[in-house]
Design a protein around this motif. Structure first.
Motif, PDB file in Angstrom:
ATOM      1  N   ILE A   1       0.861  -1.187   0.000  1.00 40.94           N
ATOM      2  CA  ILE A   1       0.000   0.000   0.000  1.00 40.94           C
ATOM      3  C   ILE A   1       0.897   1.237   0.000  1.00 40.94           C
ATOM      4  N   PRO A   2       0.334   2.399  -0.372  1.00 36.89           N
ATOM      5  CA  PRO A   2       1.151   3.621  -0.360  1.00 36.89           C
ATOM      6  C   PRO A   2       1.695   3.923   1.034  1.00 36.89           C
TER       7      PRO A   2
ATOM      8  N   ILE B   1      -5.497   6.818   1.539  1.00 34.76           N
ATOM      9  CA  ILE B   1      -5.095   5.999   0.403  1.00 34.76           C
ATOM     10  C   ILE B   1      -6.371   5.554  -0.310  1.00 34.76           C
ATOM     11  N   PRO B   2      -6.257   5.043  -1.536  1.00 36.34           N
ATOM     12  CA  PRO B   2      -7.451   4.522  -2.203  1.00 36.34           C
ATOM     13  C   PRO B   2      -8.057   3.358  -1.415  1.00 36.34           C
TER      14      PRO B   2
ATOM     15  N   ASP C   1     -13.173   2.765  -3.903  1.00 39.58           N
ATOM     16  CA  ASP C   1     -12.481   3.583  -4.901  1.00 39.58           C
ATOM     17  C   ASP C   1     -12.138   2.742  -6.128  1.00 39.58           C
ATOM     18  N   LYS C   2     -12.164   3.386  -7.288  1.00 35.23           N
ATOM     19  CA  LYS C   2     -11.827   2.695  -8.530  1.00 35.23           C
ATOM     20  C   LYS C   2     -10.332   2.407  -8.573  1.00 35.23           C
TER      21      LYS C   2
ATOM     22  N   ARG D   1      -5.532   7.879  -7.583  1.00 32.13           N
ATOM     23  CA  ARG D   1      -4.396   8.316  -6.753  1.00 32.13           C
ATOM     24  C   ARG D   1      -4.822   8.713  -5.349  1.00 32.13           C
ATOM     25  N   LYS D   2      -5.863   9.509  -5.241  1.00 36.85           N
ATOM     26  CA  LYS D   2      -6.355   9.918  -3.928  1.00 36.85           C
ATOM     27  C   LYS D   2      -7.489   8.996  -3.535  1.00 36.85           C
ATOM     28  N   GLY D   3      -7.632   8.767  -2.249  1.00 33.17           N
ATOM     29  CA  GLY D   3      -8.658   7.843  -1.812  1.00 33.17           C
ATOM     30  C   GLY D   3      -9.379   8.304  -0.572  1.00 33.17           C
TER      31      GLY D   3
END
Length: 73
Positions: free
Chosen positions: A9-10, A21-22, A27-28, A32-34
Motif C-alpha cells: 500500500i502507499p 489511500i485509495p 475507490d476505482k 491516486r487519492k482515496g
C-alpha cells in the motif's frame, strides 16, 4: 506505522500522522487519492464513504493487517 511497510500500500508522507489511500472497497482501481484514512497516531483506519451502520470498514491495526495481507484475524 510498523505494519505499513509489510503491505503493498502507499507509504505515509514524511512526518504525517494521518493520511488517505485509495479504499479497496469503494475507490476505482488506479485512483491516486482515496477515502481510506489511516491514522498512525491512533493506530486505526476507516473509510467514511463505504462504511455504514451495519457494514463498517475500519478498525485497529490487527484488522488492517488481516484485510490487506489476506489472512484471518
Amino acid at each position: 506505522s510498523q505494519v505499513i511497510p509489510l503491505l503493498d500500500i502507499p507509504q505515509p508522507p514524511m512526518g504525517c500522522t494521518s493520511y488517505n489511500i485509495p479504499c479497496p472497497r469503494c475507490d476505482k482501481p488506479g485512483r491516486r487519492k482515496g477515502h481510506l484514512n489511516i491514522n498512525l497516531k491512533k493506530n486505526v483506519f476507516n473509510c467514511p464513504r463505504c462504511s455504514s451502520a451495519r457494514d463498517r470498514f475500519g478498525g485497529g491495526v490487527l484488522d488492517f493487517y488481516s484485510y490487506f495481507a489476506g489472512v484471518p484475524r
